[in-house]
Structure formats: structure tokens, C-alpha cells
Design a protein around this motif. Structure first.
Motif, PDB file in Angstrom:
ATOM      1  N   LEU A  67       0.849  -1.188   0.000  1.00  0.00           N
ATOM      2  CA  LEU A  67       0.000   0.000   0.000  1.00  0.00           C
ATOM      3  C   LEU A  67       0.883   1.237   0.000  1.00  0.00           C
ATOM      4  O   LEU A  67       1.552   1.524   0.997  1.00  0.00           O
ATOM      5  CB  LEU A  67      -0.912   0.014   1.236  1.00  0.00           C
ATOM      6  CG  LEU A  67      -1.809   1.240   1.385  1.00  0.00           C
ATOM      7  CD1 LEU A  67      -2.903   1.245   0.312  1.00  0.00           C
ATOM      8  CD2 LEU A  67      -2.437   1.296   2.779  1.00  0.00           C
ATOM      9  N   ASN A  68       0.893   1.969  -1.095  1.00  0.00           N
ATOM     10  CA  ASN A  68       1.628   3.237  -1.159  1.00  0.00           C
ATOM     11  C   ASN A  68       0.698   4.367  -0.764  1.00  0.00           C
ATOM     12  O   ASN A  68      -0.413   4.486  -1.300  1.00  0.00           O
ATOM     13  CB  ASN A  68       2.170   3.478  -2.568  1.00  0.00           C
ATOM     14  CG  ASN A  68       3.348   2.596  -2.894  1.00  0.00           C
ATOM     15  OD1 ASN A  68       3.185   1.471  -3.356  1.00  0.00           O
ATOM     16  ND2 ASN A  68       4.555   3.084  -2.638  1.00  0.00           N
ATOM     17  N   VAL A  69       1.130   5.192   0.176  1.00  0.00           N
ATOM     18  CA  VAL A  69       0.299   6.298   0.658  1.00  0.00           C
ATOM     19  C   VAL A  69       1.027   7.619   0.482  1.00  0.00           C
ATOM     20  O   VAL A  69       2.259   7.669   0.460  1.00  0.00           O
ATOM     21  CB  VAL A  69      -0.086   6.110   2.148  1.00  0.00           C
ATOM     22  CG1 VAL A  69      -0.885   4.831   2.336  1.00  0.00           C
ATOM     23  CG2 VAL A  69       1.154   6.085   3.035  1.00  0.00           C
ATOM     24  N   VAL A  79      -7.527  22.329   4.623  1.00  0.00           N
ATOM     25  CA  VAL A  79      -7.854  20.948   4.270  1.00  0.00           C
ATOM     26  C   VAL A  79      -6.902  20.440   3.185  1.00  0.00           C
ATOM     27  O   VAL A  79      -6.623  21.139   2.210  1.00  0.00           O
ATOM     28  CB  VAL A  79      -9.308  20.822   3.775  1.00  0.00           C
ATOM     29  CG1 VAL A  79      -9.612  19.380   3.356  1.00  0.00           C
ATOM     30  CG2 VAL A  79     -10.278  21.258   4.863  1.00  0.00           C
ATOM     31  N   GLY A  80      -6.408  19.228   3.392  1.00  0.00           N
ATOM     32  CA  GLY A  80      -5.562  18.579   2.403  1.00  0.00           C
ATOM     33  C   GLY A  80      -6.175  17.262   1.980  1.00  0.00           C
ATOM     34  O   GLY A  80      -7.327  16.969   2.290  1.00  0.00           O
ATOM     35  N   SER A  81      -5.396  16.461   1.293  1.00  0.00           N
ATOM     36  CA  SER A  81      -5.893  15.188   0.795  1.00  0.00           C
ATOM     37  C   SER A  81      -4.873  14.095   1.065  1.00  0.00           C
ATOM     38  O   SER A  81      -3.663  14.323   0.988  1.00  0.00           O
ATOM     39  CB  SER A  81      -6.171  15.279  -0.712  1.00  0.00           C
ATOM     40  OG  SER A  81      -6.457  13.997  -1.253  1.00  0.00           O
ATOM     41  N   VAL A  82      -5.378  12.902   1.380  1.00  0.00           N
ATOM     42  CA  VAL A  82      -4.522  11.724   1.527  1.00  0.00           C
ATOM     43  C   VAL A  82      -5.056  10.641   0.613  1.00  0.00           C
ATOM     44  O   VAL A  82      -6.252  10.587   0.319  1.00  0.00           O
ATOM     45  CB  VAL A  82      -4.472  11.215   2.988  1.00  0.00           C
ATOM     46  CG1 VAL A  82      -3.821  12.249   3.887  1.00  0.00           C
ATOM     47  CG2 VAL A  82      -5.867  10.871   3.485  1.00  0.00           C
ATOM     48  N   ALA A  83      -4.157   9.783   0.161  1.00  0.00           N
ATOM     49  CA  ALA A  83      -4.558   8.728  -0.759  1.00  0.00           C
ATOM     50  C   ALA A  83      -3.678   7.514  -0.586  1.00  0.00           C
ATOM     51  O   ALA A  83      -2.555   7.603  -0.076  1.00  0.00           O
ATOM     52  CB  ALA A  83      -4.490   9.229  -2.208  1.00  0.00           C
ATOM     53  N   GLY A  84      -4.186   6.383  -1.036  1.00  0.00           N
ATOM     54  CA  GLY A  84      -3.425   5.146  -0.991  1.00  0.00           C
ATOM     55  C   GLY A  84      -3.818   4.239  -2.139  1.00  0.00           C
ATOM     56  O   GLY A  84      -4.976   4.234  -2.565  1.00  0.00           O
ATOM     57  N   ILE A  85      -2.856   3.511  -2.664  1.00  0.00           N
ATOM     58  CA  ILE A  85      -3.114   2.572  -3.744  1.00  0.00           C
ATOM     59  C   ILE A  85      -2.484   1.238  -3.383  1.00  0.00           C
ATOM     60  O   ILE A  85      -1.298   1.164  -3.055  1.00  0.00           O
ATOM     61  CB  ILE A  85      -2.599   3.094  -5.102  1.00  0.00           C
ATOM     62  CG1 ILE A  85      -2.898   2.095  -6.216  1.00  0.00           C
ATOM     63  CG2 ILE A  85      -1.118   3.442  -5.057  1.00  0.00           C
ATOM     64  CD1 ILE A  85      -2.673   2.664  -7.609  1.00  0.00           C
ATOM     65  N   LEU A  86      -3.296   0.182  -3.419  1.00  0.00           N
ATOM     66  CA  LEU A  86      -2.881  -1.149  -2.982  1.00  0.00           C
ATOM     67  C   LEU A  86      -2.643  -2.041  -4.198  1.00  0.00           C
ATOM     68  O   LEU A  86      -3.515  -2.185  -5.059  1.00  0.00           O
ATOM     69  CB  LEU A  86      -3.975  -1.753  -2.093  1.00  0.00           C
ATOM     70  CG  LEU A  86      -3.692  -3.108  -1.454  1.00  0.00           C
ATOM     71  CD1 LEU A  86      -2.589  -2.981  -0.396  1.00  0.00           C
ATOM     72  CD2 LEU A  86      -4.974  -3.661  -0.809  1.00  0.00           C
ATOM     73  N   ARG A  87      -1.435  -2.619  -4.263  1.00  0.00           N
ATOM     74  CA  ARG A  87      -1.084  -3.494  -5.377  1.00  0.00           C
ATOM     75  C   ARG A  87      -0.495  -4.806  -4.885  1.00  0.00           C
ATOM     76  O   ARG A  87       0.077  -4.863  -3.792  1.00  0.00           O
ATOM     77  CB  ARG A  87      -0.085  -2.781  -6.312  1.00  0.00           C
ATOM     78  CG  ARG A  87      -0.720  -1.713  -7.178  1.00  0.00           C
ATOM     79  CD  ARG A  87       0.301  -0.897  -7.935  1.00  0.00           C
ATOM     80  NE  ARG A  87       0.946   0.090  -7.091  1.00  0.00           N
ATOM     81  CZ  ARG A  87       1.798   1.016  -7.535  1.00  0.00           C
ATOM     82  NH1 ARG A  87       2.108   1.048  -8.819  1.00  0.00           N
ATOM     83  NH2 ARG A  87       2.332   1.894  -6.707  1.00  0.00           N
ATOM     84  N   ASN A  88      -0.610  -5.828  -5.739  1.00  0.00           N
ATOM     85  CA  ASN A  88      -0.092  -7.148  -5.382  1.00  0.00           C
ATOM     86  C   ASN A  88       1.273  -7.398  -6.012  1.00  0.00           C
ATOM     87  O   ASN A  88       1.872  -6.482  -6.596  1.00  0.00           O
ATOM     88  CB  ASN A  88      -1.085  -8.239  -5.770  1.00  0.00           C
ATOM     89  CG  ASN A  88      -1.365  -8.278  -7.271  1.00  0.00           C
ATOM     90  OD1 ASN A  88      -0.612  -7.709  -8.079  1.00  0.00           O
ATOM     91  ND2 ASN A  88      -2.433  -8.937  -7.656  1.00  0.00           N
ATOM     92  N   MET A 121      -6.521  -0.522   5.788  1.00  0.00           N
ATOM     93  CA  MET A 121      -6.177  -1.940   5.727  1.00  0.00           C
ATOM     94  C   MET A 121      -6.806  -2.713   6.884  1.00  0.00           C
ATOM     95  O   MET A 121      -7.207  -3.880   6.716  1.00  0.00           O
ATOM     96  CB  MET A 121      -4.666  -2.118   5.752  1.00  0.00           C
ATOM     97  CG  MET A 121      -3.961  -1.609   4.505  1.00  0.00           C
ATOM     98  SD  MET A 121      -4.647  -2.267   2.954  1.00  0.00           S
ATOM     99  CE  MET A 121      -4.462  -4.040   3.207  1.00  0.00           C
ATOM    100  N   HIS A 122      -6.911  -2.090   8.047  1.00  0.00           N
ATOM    101  CA  HIS A 122      -7.543  -2.749   9.193  1.00  0.00           C
ATOM    102  C   HIS A 122      -9.018  -3.010   8.911  1.00  0.00           C
ATOM    103  O   HIS A 122      -9.523  -4.124   9.139  1.00  0.00           O
ATOM    104  CB  HIS A 122      -7.386  -1.875  10.441  1.00  0.00           C
ATOM    105  CG  HIS A 122      -8.004  -2.466  11.672  1.00  0.00           C
ATOM    106  ND1 HIS A 122      -7.501  -3.597  12.283  1.00  0.00           N
ATOM    107  CD2 HIS A 122      -9.093  -2.090  12.399  1.00  0.00           C
ATOM    108  CE1 HIS A 122      -8.245  -3.896  13.342  1.00  0.00           C
ATOM    109  NE2 HIS A 122      -9.213  -3.001  13.427  1.00  0.00           N
TER     110      HIS A 122
END
Length: 235
Positions: A67-69, A79-88, A121-122
Motif C-alpha cells: 500500500l503506497n500512501v 484541508v488537504g488530501s490523503v490517498a493510498g493505492i494497494l497493489r499485489n 487496511m484494518h
């Protein structure tokens, strides 16, 4: 430099029960050495053996998800932004998240990105337990990568941090203490391009809602490029 971080990792294992990750130790040592040279203007001779390894996204091992965040925030904006992308392990996008969040500094938004990633992820693990066996879900390892060196070092207890991220770090450690399969590691900025673009796109309202199922051209190009480079590197 490497020996220093090995010693720190050893202390983390003994006193905080945090297993060391060899790749993280090397990456942290290289990043700190690079920062030292930049700020001290050392004029050491450049030669092939002194060059760093290519700084690119690396796929996780089979049976592990990565998971890259990242966070995006502009000084003066509340206000800002957060993001995540999950790869196998094959570089395929498995899941992801975006979220708007209040922040007052770059360090805070980067630390919040890690927290949101761990929370994501939790919750994902809990939801998957309903459709799969607990042992299968629990066995799935997760590496949460952030390109904020100070945030990762602070989470490991290796660096001092501002007061406004203490609560965030405590929440992160609480989630990590409840799981034996999640780990936060550092990655170079060049290896976090996808998460960086997604976070900025969400902050500027340029990210479409279906960005995972139908990635915009720029994001698609980043993902394809990283998959190609990682395949070339590991083939």
C-alpha cells in the motif's frame, strides 16, 4: 550510516518488539546519507560504485500486498488530501482510498496519510473476514510505504517529531500493535509516484470517482511504467 540504522533497528526489536526490515534499513541509511551530502555540500568524487540503485517502485513478494500512501497539502489551506493505492506482487491494483482531511503542516498530512492507510487496511481485513477464513486474511502481509522519511522514522521512534503529530503517531502504533502482518516502511519519492498523483488529483478535484476501475491517462501511464520497470528489474 548503515551500522547506525542497524543498531537503531536492533533497539527497536529489543525494546519495542518491532521486527527489523532489511530493505527499510538500507533505504533509510541511503536517504539520510543523501540528505547529509546535500546540506553539507560534500564534493566527493562521483564514480559508478558510488551511485545509488535505481529508485523505482518495487513489487512486493508473493503473498504480500503493498500500500503506497501520500498526502497533498498547500500552506495556508485548512484541508488537504490523503490517498493510498494497494497493489499485489504482479503490480495489479487491488484496492485504494482517497480522503479529505484537515491539516496544518506537510508533516501532519504525511503522517495522516500513514494513519489513514493503516485504518483502511484494518477495516479491509475485518470486512474480508466475513467472506473468508480468519487465518487466510490474517496471513496476508501488508507493507505500507510512505516517502516521508521523517514520518517513518518518527513512527519507529528514531526521530523527534512536532507536537501536532504525536496523537497521530500513537494511533498508528496502536493499529500496528494489533496486527502482526502490517508494517510501515520508507520508500523514495520516485517510488511513490502513483499515490502522489492520486492525492494531488483528489485535492484539486481533478480525480474521477472511478479512478481505480478506469484510471485517467496520466495515472494509467504511471502504473504501466512502474509495472514495466519492476518487471524488467525482477525478470
Amino acid at each position: 550510516m548503515v551500522l547506525w540504522f542497524i543498531w537503531k533497528a536492533r533497539n527497536g526489536t529489543i525494546f519495542r518488539a518491532k521486527p527489523p526490515d532489511p530493505n527499510t534499513i538500507v533505504d533509510l541509511a541511503q536517504a539520510n546519507l543523501q540528505n547529509f551530502r546535500r546540506w553539507h555540500n560534500t564534493n566527493e568524487a562521483k564514480n559508478p560504485t558510488d551511485l545509488y540503485l535505481p529508485r523505482r517502485w518495487r513489487p512486493p513478494d508473493r503473498g504480500t500486498l503493498k500500500l503506497n500512501v501520500d498526502g497533498s497539502w498547500v500552506p495556508g489551506e485548512p484541508v488537504g488530501s490523503v490517498a493510498g493505492i494497494l497493489r499485489n506482487h504482479a503490480g495489479q491494483v487491488v484496492d485504494g482510498f482517497i480522503s479529505d482531511t484537515r491539516a496544518s503542516s506537510a508533516m501532519q498530512i504525511e503522517t495522516l496519510a500513514i494513519l489513514k492507510g493503516l485504518e483502511f487496511m484494518h477495516l479491509r481485513k475485518l470486512s474480508h473476514m466475513e467472506g473468508a477464513g480468519t487465518e487466510l486474511v490474517e496471513a496476508e502481509k501488508v507493507l505500507c510505504e510512505s516517502d516521508c522519511l521523517t514520518a517513518v522514522q518518527s513512527l519507529m521512534g528514531w526521530a523527534k517529531h512536532p507536537w501536532n503529530v504525536q496523537t497521530i503517531l500513537s494511533q498508528c502504533n496502536k493499529i500496528l500493535a494489533q496486527s502482526s502482518v502490517m508494517q510501515v516502511v520508507y520508500c523514495p519519492r520516485e517510488a511513490n509516484s502513483a499515490a502522489n498523483w492520486i492525492a494531488k488529483g483528489n485535492r484539486t478535484k481533478a480525480l474521477p470517482q472511478n479512478w481505480m476501475s478506469n484510471p485517467p491517462p496520466i495515472l494509467s501511464e504511471i502504473l504501466c511504467s512502474e509495472f514495466y520497470l519492476s518487471s524488467s528489474c525482477t525478470s
